[in-house]
Design a protein around this motif. Sequence first.
Motif, short mmCIF file in Angstrom:
data_model
loop_
_atom_site.label_atom_id
_atom_site.label_comp_id
_atom_site.label_asym_id
_atom_site.label_seq_id
_atom_site.Cartn_x
_atom_site.Cartn_y
_atom_site.Cartn_z
N LEU A 244 0.83 -1.20 0.00
CA LEU A 244 0.00 0.00 0.00
C LEU A 244 0.87 1.25 0.00
O LEU A 244 1.82 1.35 0.79
N ASP A 245 0.55 2.17 -0.87
CA ASP A 245 1.28 3.43 -0.92
C ASP A 245 1.02 4.22 0.35
O ASP A 245 -0.07 4.19 0.92
N LYS A 246 2.01 4.95 0.83
CA LYS A 246 1.87 5.68 2.09
C LYS A 246 1.29 7.09 1.91
O LYS A 246 0.97 7.76 2.88
N ASN A 247 1.14 7.52 0.64
CA ASN A 247 0.67 8.89 0.40
C ASN A 247 -0.54 9.00 -0.51
O ASN A 247 -1.05 10.10 -0.74
N SER A 248 -1.00 7.88 -1.07
CA SER A 248 -2.16 7.92 -1.97
C SER A 248 -2.84 6.56 -2.00
O SER A 248 -2.28 5.56 -1.53
N PHE A 249 -4.05 6.53 -2.55
CA PHE A 249 -4.81 5.29 -2.63
C PHE A 249 -4.39 4.48 -3.87
O PHE A 249 -5.09 4.44 -4.88
#
Length: 259
Positions: A244-249
């Motif tokens: 999972l990206d830490k800054n976007s979906f």
Amino acid sequence: MNTNKYIYKYVNKEDGMRILFDNTLKFSSPNDFNDPFDCYDELLKYDITKEFIEEQIKIGILKFENDEDKLPLHEQKKLLSNLYNSDNETIRNSLSFLRNDLKISCFSELYNQILMWSHYADKHSGFCIGFDLDLLSSSIDFILSKVNYSHDFEKINYCLSPNKALEYMISNKSIHWEYEKEIRLRTNIRKTNFKDSENGIVEINKDCIKEIYIGSKSHISNEEAYLLETKYSNFNTIIKKMELDKNSFKLNDMNWINN
């Protein structure tokens, strides 16, 4: 790497392991699909043509009685109007036979679609497996269909071209499914040598598998990791883990095993 030639199958871990270690692929009947509009009868209409009548007689489906075959075409159509229409049991039985004979395996153009991981890869705990289309075609005799999505549909004339009508039924779905970016491979029990025809299992060459993505919630044991690395290290197959990206979906694919 040119991913345009690859198609992707989202599966739960158990089915993924079966594909990866048994080198098999499952083809299913459209009757088992989760969309009630899939291969929908009402996508078709039945405007009878002279050529259709001749073909139905030729293949033995249609038989005229007495001298009915000598009647003018408009009279023949009148006689057949109750036989060839979407409400008639004969037509529905014919379409049911076509669907039962069909075997379809569903893929996507994408490997990082969040909803696909959620819906088809056991909530991100399964796999997404990338297949080389050219190599896959050497294992299986199939027809490829890219699914079209729309809000509404126009009916296509089954009597004008049954094969074209069949393709239309297979490749048209509601706009609600557009996120899938679906690619379908279809075959039947007469064209393909099934390892297990009852369950639609076909053997494939393991060099067809070029990309393996492990779900962000998937647990791979040390033994499973060793088996994957050992089996696919010599086939130019990349193995990555989705995170999972830490800054976007969005999902990122990270190196899991360096080949």
